[in-house]
Motif scaffolding. Structure first.
Motif, PDB file in Angstrom:
ATOM      1  N   LEU A 264     -15.672  26.703   5.434  1.00  0.00           N
ATOM      2  CA  LEU A 264     -16.820  26.098   6.345  1.00  0.00           C
ATOM      3  C   LEU A 264     -16.682  25.465   7.459  1.00  0.00           C
ATOM      4  O   LEU A 264     -17.246  24.810   8.163  1.00  0.00           O
ATOM      5  CB  LEU A 264     -17.334  24.905   5.384  1.00  0.00           C
ATOM      6  CG  LEU A 264     -17.805  25.258   4.008  1.00  0.00           C
ATOM      7  CD1 LEU A 264     -17.863  24.171   3.081  1.00  0.00           C
ATOM      8  CD2 LEU A 264     -18.856  26.456   3.946  1.00  0.00           C
ATOM      9  N   GLY A 265     -15.226  25.730   8.087  1.00  0.00           N
ATOM     10  CA  GLY A 265     -14.840  25.156   9.457  1.00  0.00           C
ATOM     11  C   GLY A 265     -14.338  23.907   9.539  1.00  0.00           C
ATOM     12  O   GLY A 265     -14.208  23.392  10.606  1.00  0.00           O
ATOM     13  N   GLY A 276     -24.855  21.561  -3.016  1.00  0.00           N
ATOM     14  CA  GLY A 276     -25.616  21.454  -4.417  1.00  0.00           C
ATOM     15  C   GLY A 276     -25.323  20.244  -5.135  1.00  0.00           C
ATOM     16  O   GLY A 276     -24.152  19.638  -4.951  1.00  0.00           O
ATOM     17  N   TYR A 277     -26.147  19.848  -5.988  1.00  0.00           N
ATOM     18  CA  TYR A 277     -25.795  18.433  -6.758  1.00  0.00           C
ATOM     19  C   TYR A 277     -26.258  18.598  -8.265  1.00  0.00           C
ATOM     20  O   TYR A 277     -27.186  19.335  -8.607  1.00  0.00           O
ATOM     21  CB  TYR A 277     -26.617  17.449  -6.087  1.00  0.00           C
ATOM     22  CG  TYR A 277     -26.490  17.275  -4.481  1.00  0.00           C
ATOM     23  CD1 TYR A 277     -25.324  16.502  -3.953  1.00  0.00           C
ATOM     24  CD2 TYR A 277     -27.132  18.183  -3.759  1.00  0.00           C
ATOM     25  CE1 TYR A 277     -25.225  16.525  -2.358  1.00  0.00           C
ATOM     26  CE2 TYR A 277     -26.971  18.150  -2.218  1.00  0.00           C
ATOM     27  CZ  TYR A 277     -26.030  17.155  -1.740  1.00  0.00           C
ATOM     28  OH  TYR A 277     -25.754  17.358  -0.323  1.00  0.00           O
ATOM     29  N   PRO A 278     -25.594  17.912  -9.162  1.00  0.00           N
ATOM     30  CA  PRO A 278     -26.055  17.760 -10.386  1.00  0.00           C
ATOM     31  C   PRO A 278     -27.320  17.300 -10.259  1.00  0.00           C
ATOM     32  O   PRO A 278     -27.863  16.430  -9.530  1.00  0.00           O
ATOM     33  CB  PRO A 278     -24.932  16.649 -11.259  1.00  0.00           C
ATOM     34  CG  PRO A 278     -23.549  17.021 -10.284  1.00  0.00           C
ATOM     35  CD  PRO A 278     -24.209  16.973  -8.723  1.00  0.00           C
ATOM     36  N   THR A 289     -27.103  19.356   3.035  1.00  0.00           N
ATOM     37  CA  THR A 289     -25.923  19.555   3.205  1.00  0.00           C
ATOM     38  C   THR A 289     -25.122  17.943   3.495  1.00  0.00           C
ATOM     39  O   THR A 289     -25.688  17.589   4.492  1.00  0.00           O
ATOM     40  CB  THR A 289     -25.035  20.483   3.722  1.00  0.00           C
ATOM     41  OG1 THR A 289     -25.506  21.770   3.551  1.00  0.00           O
ATOM     42  CG2 THR A 289     -23.328  20.518   3.835  1.00  0.00           C
ATOM     43  N   THR A 290     -24.227  17.437   2.644  1.00  0.00           N
ATOM     44  CA  THR A 290     -23.705  16.318   2.854  1.00  0.00           C
ATOM     45  C   THR A 290     -22.370  16.046   3.040  1.00  0.00           C
ATOM     46  O   THR A 290     -21.708  17.445   2.488  1.00  0.00           O
ATOM     47  CB  THR A 290     -23.981  15.190   1.759  1.00  0.00           C
ATOM     48  OG1 THR A 290     -23.599  15.819   0.447  1.00  0.00           O
ATOM     49  CG2 THR A 290     -25.411  14.796   1.718  1.00  0.00           C
ATOM     50  N   LEU A 291     -21.643  15.330   3.818  1.00  0.00           N
ATOM     51  CA  LEU A 291     -20.226  15.390   4.275  1.00  0.00           C
ATOM     52  C   LEU A 291     -19.525  14.058   3.843  1.00  0.00           C
ATOM     53  O   LEU A 291     -19.981  13.022   4.271  1.00  0.00           O
ATOM     54  CB  LEU A 291     -20.055  15.650   5.657  1.00  0.00           C
ATOM     55  CG  LEU A 291     -18.551  15.851   6.026  1.00  0.00           C
ATOM     56  CD1 LEU A 291     -18.188  16.855   5.690  1.00  0.00           C
ATOM     57  CD2 LEU A 291     -18.481  15.850   7.736  1.00  0.00           C
ATOM     58  N   PHE A 292     -18.550  14.169   2.779  1.00  0.00           N
ATOM     59  CA  PHE A 292     -17.929  12.811   2.679  1.00  0.00           C
ATOM     60  C   PHE A 292     -16.304  13.012   3.122  1.00  0.00           C
ATOM     61  O   PHE A 292     -15.682  13.889   2.615  1.00  0.00           O
ATOM     62  CB  PHE A 292     -17.938  13.018   1.047  1.00  0.00           C
ATOM     63  CG  PHE A 292     -19.314  12.784   0.521  1.00  0.00           C
ATOM     64  CD1 PHE A 292     -19.706  11.380   0.306  1.00  0.00           C
ATOM     65  CD2 PHE A 292     -19.986  13.898   0.368  1.00  0.00           C
ATOM     66  CE1 PHE A 292     -21.039  11.382  -0.450  1.00  0.00           C
ATOM     67  CE2 PHE A 292     -21.191  13.992  -0.358  1.00  0.00           C
ATOM     68  CZ  PHE A 292     -21.664  12.745  -0.490  1.00  0.00           C
ATOM     69  N   PRO A 293     -15.888  12.013   4.190  1.00  0.00           N
ATOM     70  CA  PRO A 293     -14.836  12.440   4.835  1.00  0.00           C
ATOM     71  C   PRO A 293     -13.605  12.150   3.769  1.00  0.00           C
ATOM     72  O   PRO A 293     -12.469  13.193   3.876  1.00  0.00           O
ATOM     73  CB  PRO A 293     -14.656  11.228   5.631  1.00  0.00           C
ATOM     74  CG  PRO A 293     -15.963  10.954   5.954  1.00  0.00           C
ATOM     75  CD  PRO A 293     -16.646  11.247   4.564  1.00  0.00           C
ATOM     76  N   GLN A 294     -13.105  11.064   3.049  1.00  0.00           N
ATOM     77  CA  GLN A 294     -12.214  10.770   2.068  1.00  0.00           C
ATOM     78  C   GLN A 294     -12.750  10.256   0.771  1.00  0.00           C
ATOM     79  O   GLN A 294     -13.395   9.356   0.721  1.00  0.00           O
ATOM     80  CB  GLN A 294     -11.316   9.893   2.769  1.00  0.00           C
ATOM     81  CG  GLN A 294     -10.545  10.100   3.946  1.00  0.00           C
ATOM     82  CD  GLN A 294      -9.522   9.456   4.506  1.00  0.00           C
ATOM     83  OE1 GLN A 294      -8.492   9.203   3.615  1.00  0.00           O
ATOM     84  NE2 GLN A 294      -9.439   8.882   5.616  1.00  0.00           N
ATOM     85  N   ALA A 387     -30.272  10.715   4.547  1.00  0.00           N
ATOM     86  CA  ALA A 387     -31.064  10.954   3.554  1.00  0.00           C
ATOM     87  C   ALA A 387     -30.858  10.573   2.211  1.00  0.00           C
ATOM     88  O   ALA A 387     -31.490   9.892   1.273  1.00  0.00           O
ATOM     89  CB  ALA A 387     -31.657  12.145   3.672  1.00  0.00           C
ATOM     90  N   LEU A 388     -29.746  11.070   2.006  1.00  0.00           N
ATOM     91  CA  LEU A 388     -29.067  10.698   0.513  1.00  0.00           C
ATOM     92  C   LEU A 388     -28.574   9.425   0.466  1.00  0.00           C
ATOM     93  O   LEU A 388     -28.951   8.692  -0.702  1.00  0.00           O
ATOM     94  CB  LEU A 388     -27.704  11.302   0.272  1.00  0.00           C
ATOM     95  CG  LEU A 388     -26.831  11.210  -1.020  1.00  0.00           C
ATOM     96  CD1 LEU A 388     -27.820  11.850  -2.034  1.00  0.00           C
ATOM     97  CD2 LEU A 388     -25.758  11.864  -0.848  1.00  0.00           C
ATOM     98  N   GLY A 389     -28.250   8.540   1.351  1.00  0.00           N
ATOM     99  CA  GLY A 389     -28.154   7.120   1.260  1.00  0.00           C
ATOM    100  C   GLY A 389     -29.544   6.362   1.134  1.00  0.00           C
ATOM    101  O   GLY A 389     -29.438   5.527   0.179  1.00  0.00           O
ATOM    102  N   GLU A 390     -30.468   6.864   1.916  1.00  0.00           N
ATOM    103  CA  GLU A 390     -31.889   6.174   1.571  1.00  0.00           C
ATOM    104  C   GLU A 390     -32.239   6.283  -0.237  1.00  0.00           C
ATOM    105  O   GLU A 390     -32.877   5.504  -0.549  1.00  0.00           O
ATOM    106  CB  GLU A 390     -32.731   6.902   2.516  1.00  0.00           C
ATOM    107  CG  GLU A 390     -32.754   6.398   3.819  1.00  0.00           C
ATOM    108  CD  GLU A 390     -33.540   7.002   4.841  1.00  0.00           C
ATOM    109  OE1 GLU A 390     -34.311   7.669   4.329  1.00  0.00           O
ATOM    110  OE2 GLU A 390     -33.777   6.726   6.069  1.00  0.00           O
TER     111      GLU A 390
END
Length: 451
Positions: A264-265, A276-278, A289-294, A387-390
């Protein structure tokens, strides 16, 4: 005789044209029909605004304090009309602010064209005329009042009002525009979570919490309080084991890495990208698409009376890496089962529910996430992080009707075409279109001469 019939045909055509025009005028004066032919309906309300209006049961009155001189009232009326098409019982009334300056000062009206929204004995004031601001104001009215969100502070947590890269100031500023108010919760000053707190946030502490603070948090949860707990890798020795036991969850050792990130670069293997999400109320219909650093992986160790549902899960090529990672040097990490590393997919976001122990509440809700960076000032703008946080906050606060609002986002206004396509368009307008008009004109002249 033939010439007479031709004249009669001409008069009949003119009469039919007048009758048709009159009929159209009659219908348009009594029936409204609006069609939006713009791409993606840009001239209409966004799906988010329409969803907010659907949550408002009953009439909404908007009072505009605009001077009658000029075009401001017409601008406001045209703008509000877009909302009235979706919600017919939304009304607009104008007040001349120059008629009663004392009343304007008492209301705090300082901007020409300011709006006050009235709904079920609640009101919101608005000084900016835009869809974003008006929809936010309607959303605050739908919340039945301001929500109090207490952020645990004093032990190295992310600050709700901070501007540092790791803080949550940008995200909370946007939430405050939606009817939430963030306040600090310092357990060195208080011994318990204050009453009327709608949600407590424990955002990635870096220091061990005092036993009194941990007890106050576990008591808060035991009494039915809603909680958002953001943890981090290597933050497993902060005295929070009693809280984890009360929730029946465990933070797994190591940092979650994903071998799919390179495709994904993503240069850092600790970056977890989700598309994708459960299935859960928080992620229902969510496809950004969401990004989680650590990330720390989570595990459910016992039920403890909670219904636990995972809504964040890593891919099959992920695992919990125990070896330290330094992006300044080439990394040779690989999955090592002998060292106790766990193979994915692995959960790192839990939504917990149970019947609230408090008699005046219904369902108690808790969210535990193995990462807090995704809402930080640095990473909030990545994909659907905001958007996910909201959605998470809406769900924790019980605003289920607002959880599934379509995410905000400006439409793509960039036109990307190749040089060949640009040349084709230019030739079409400079040569093709004039040539077509000349041909049409020539055909019309030829037909008239033959008649």
């Amino acid at each position: 005789m033939a010439r007479g019939f031709k004249r009669l045909d001409g008069w009949l055509f003119a009469l039919a044209l007048l009758v048709g025009a009159g009929a159209i005028g009659y219908l348009t004066a009594r029936h409204d029909h609006v069609a939006d032919w713009t791409h993606d309906g840009r001239a209409s309300l966004s799906p988010e605004s329409q969803a907010v209006l659907a949550t408002l049961a009953g009439p909404v009155e908007i009072v505009s304090y605009a001077n009658p001189q000029g075009d401001l009232r017409q601008t406001v009326s045209s703008f509000i009309e877009r909302y009235r098409r979706v919600k017919p019982d939304l009304s607009l009334r104008f007040v001349d602010p120059q008629q009663d300056p004392a009343a304007m000062r008492e209301l705090g009206i300082t901007v020409d064209g300011a709006l006050i929204l009235h709904y079920q004995k609640r009101e919101q004031r608005l000084d900016e005329l835009s869809e974003r601001s008006l929809t936010n104001a309607l959303e605050r009215l739908a919340r039945s009042g301001e929500r109090l969100v207490a952020f645990v502070s004093g032990d190295g947590e992310r600050r709700a009002d901070g501007k540092a890269n790791a803080d949550l100031g940008t995200f909370m500023t946007q939430l405050e525009a939606r009817g939430m108010r963030a306040v600090p919760l310092v357990f060195s000053q208080v011994t318990a979570v204050p009453q009327h707190t709608d949600l407590v946030v424990l955002a990635s502490p870096t220091l061990a919490l005092p036993p009194g603070a941990v007890k106050a948090l576990t008591d808060y949860v035991a009494n039915g309080g809603n909680l958002l707990w953001l943890t981090e890798p290597a933050n497993d020795d902060l005295g929070l084991q009693p809280l984890a036991d009360a929730l029946g969850v465990r933070v797994l050792p190591g940092v979650l890495v994903d071998g799919q990130g390179a495709a994904l670069g993503l240069q850092d293997p600790r970056m977890i990208a989700l598309g994708g999400y459960p299935g859960h109320a928080i992620t229902r219909g969510f496809n950004l698409t969401t990004l989680f650093p650590q990330v720390s992986a989570l595990a459910q160790v016992n039920r403890s009376g909670w219904e636990v549902n995972a809504f964040l899960r890593s891919g099959p090529q992920s695992w919990t890496e125990f070896q330290s990672i330094d992006n300044a040097h080439a990394s040779d990490i690989r999955y090592n089962a002998d060292a106790g590393e766990l193979k994915g997919p692995l959960d790192f976001g839990f939504a917990l529910t149970r019947l609230s122990p408090s008699p005046d509440k219904g369902e108690q809700r808790v969210v535990v996430i193995g990462d807090g960076d995704f809402l930080s000032n640095t990473f909030l703008g990545n994909g659907g992080n905001r958007a996910l946080g909201e959605r998470i906050f809406d769900w924790l606060l019980g605003d289920d009707a607002l959880v599934n609002l379509p995410p905000r986002g400006a439409p793509d206004r960039m036109l990307q075409i190749s040089q060949g396509q640009l040349n084709a368009v230019s030739l079409s307008f400079l040569i093709g279109l004039p040539l077509l008009l000349l041909i049409i004109g020539g055909v019309i002249v030829w037909r008239r001469r033959r008649a």
